[in-house]
Design a protein around this motif. Structure first.
Motif, mmCIF file in Angstrom:
data_model
loop_
_atom_site.group_PDB
_atom_site.id
_atom_site.type_symbol
_atom_site.label_atom_id
_atom_site.label_comp_id
_atom_site.label_asym_id
_atom_site.label_seq_id
_atom_site.Cartn_x
_atom_site.Cartn_y
_atom_site.Cartn_z
ATOM 1 N N VAL A 161 0.868 -1.180 0.000
ATOM 2 C CA VAL A 161 0.000 0.000 0.000
ATOM 3 C C VAL A 161 0.907 1.232 0.000
ATOM 4 O O VAL A 161 1.754 1.384 0.869
ATOM 5 N N SER A 162 0.716 2.098 -0.981
ATOM 6 C CA SER A 162 1.539 3.302 -1.057
ATOM 7 C C SER A 162 0.714 4.468 -1.574
ATOM 8 O O SER A 162 -0.410 4.297 -2.037
ATOM 9 N N TRP A 163 1.286 5.644 -1.503
ATOM 10 C CA TRP A 163 0.637 6.858 -1.955
ATOM 11 C C TRP A 163 1.273 7.323 -3.255
ATOM 12 O O TRP A 163 2.490 7.330 -3.391
ATOM 13 N N ARG A 164 0.447 7.699 -4.202
ATOM 14 C CA ARG A 164 0.938 8.270 -5.458
ATOM 15 C C ARG A 164 0.490 9.724 -5.514
ATOM 16 O O ARG A 164 -0.704 10.021 -5.535
ATOM 17 N N VAL A 179 5.090 14.470 1.248
ATOM 18 C CA VAL A 179 3.690 14.078 1.048
ATOM 19 C C VAL A 179 3.554 12.571 1.210
ATOM 20 O O VAL A 179 2.654 12.087 1.908
ATOM 21 N N CYS A 180 4.443 11.818 0.581
ATOM 22 C CA CYS A 180 4.367 10.353 0.672
ATOM 23 C C CYS A 180 4.559 9.864 2.100
ATOM 24 O O CYS A 180 3.864 8.946 2.549
ATOM 25 N N ILE A 181 5.470 10.470 2.830
ATOM 26 C CA ILE A 181 5.693 10.087 4.225
ATOM 27 C C ILE A 181 4.461 10.407 5.075
ATOM 28 O O ILE A 181 4.019 9.593 5.892
ATOM 29 N N ALA A 182 3.888 11.581 4.864
ATOM 30 C CA ALA A 182 2.687 11.974 5.624
ATOM 31 C C ALA A 182 1.514 11.054 5.302
ATOM 32 O O ALA A 182 0.774 10.633 6.207
ATOM 33 N N MET A 183 1.342 10.723 4.039
ATOM 34 C CA MET A 183 0.224 9.867 3.646
ATOM 35 C C MET A 183 0.439 8.428 4.122
ATOM 36 O O MET A 183 -0.508 7.739 4.472
ATOM 37 N N ARG A 184 1.692 7.987 4.174
ATOM 38 C CA ARG A 184 1.986 6.654 4.716
ATOM 39 C C ARG A 184 1.546 6.608 6.180
ATOM 40 O O ARG A 184 0.915 5.642 6.613
ATOM 41 N N ALA A 185 1.858 7.647 6.933
ATOM 42 C CA ALA A 185 1.456 7.693 8.345
ATOM 43 C C ALA A 185 -0.068 7.697 8.472
ATOM 44 O O ALA A 185 -0.627 7.002 9.326
ATOM 45 N N ALA A 186 -0.742 8.463 7.620
ATOM 46 C CA ALA A 186 -2.209 8.514 7.661
ATOM 47 C C ALA A 186 -2.803 7.152 7.301
ATOM 48 O O ALA A 186 -3.720 6.667 7.979
ATOM 49 N N MET A 187 -2.285 6.538 6.253
ATOM 50 C CA MET A 187 -2.796 5.224 5.848
ATOM 51 C C MET A 187 -2.543 4.192 6.938
ATOM 52 O O MET A 187 -3.403 3.344 7.209
ATOM 53 N N ALA A 188 -1.376 4.254 7.591
ATOM 54 C CA ALA A 188 -1.067 3.317 8.679
ATOM 55 C C ALA A 188 -2.072 3.465 9.814
ATOM 56 O O ALA A 188 -2.562 2.465 10.354
ATOM 57 N N THR A 189 -2.410 4.688 10.161
ATOM 58 C CA THR A 189 -3.380 4.934 11.232
ATOM 59 C C THR A 189 -4.745 4.360 10.866
ATOM 60 O O THR A 189 -5.389 3.681 11.679
#
Length: 158
Positions: free
Chosen positions: A54-57, A86-96
């Protein structure tokens, strides 16, 4: 699971649930068939050996700028920095979001996508928001069925 690996059918079922949970949280999901690379949002890909990636594009304009900077060996350019953050922030959001939905993953595993991706290895069998919703929908359907049946039988008696 066979030999420590998830079978393809279970993997696809889990990937579909992940897409649904992230979409329910309001995140756009990238269509798996997007060969243009112009869509922005969550990418969910399956790998029988590793699990679910799962990743952010980011938006294609941002990724294009970052790629141009990388091509010029400007790894610290403003486009590359922005895309990375942005990718790091979205990874944290997706993890939560995924943690709240009961998915299992190693928070510290990055693989080849340092800081950008999550590898989902499974799902805990705990009640989720989806289970509660399905139960309520089922309960409502049963009530509606009883009501319709009762009204129909009363109508026949009249």
């Amino acid at each position: 699971m066979v030999n420590g690996k998830m079978d393809k059918l279970h993997l696809e079922w889990l990937a579909t649930r992940i897409r649904g949970d992230l979409a329910a949280a309001g995140l756009p999901i990238v269509d798996e068939l997007d060969v243009t690379g112009t869509m922005a949002g969550v990418e969910v890909q399956t790998d029988v050996d590793e699990g679910i990636h799962v990743s952010w594009r980011s938006h294609f304009v941002v990724t294009t700028v970052a790629r141009h900077e990388y091509a010029r060996l400007q790894k610290d350019g403003p486009g590359a920095r922005f895309d990375e953050q942005v990718c790091i922030a979205m990874r944290a959001a997706m993890a939560t979001i995924l943690r709240a939905s009961g998915y299992v993953f190693d928070e510290n595993y990055y693989g080849d996508y340092t800081g950008y991706a999550l590898w989902i290895s499974g799902h805990e069998e705990v009640p989720s928001w989806r289970d509660w919703h399905d139960k309520q929908r089922s309960r409502l359907s049963q009530i509606q069925y009883r009501l319709v049946t009762t009204l129909q039988s009363q109508k026949r008696e009249d």
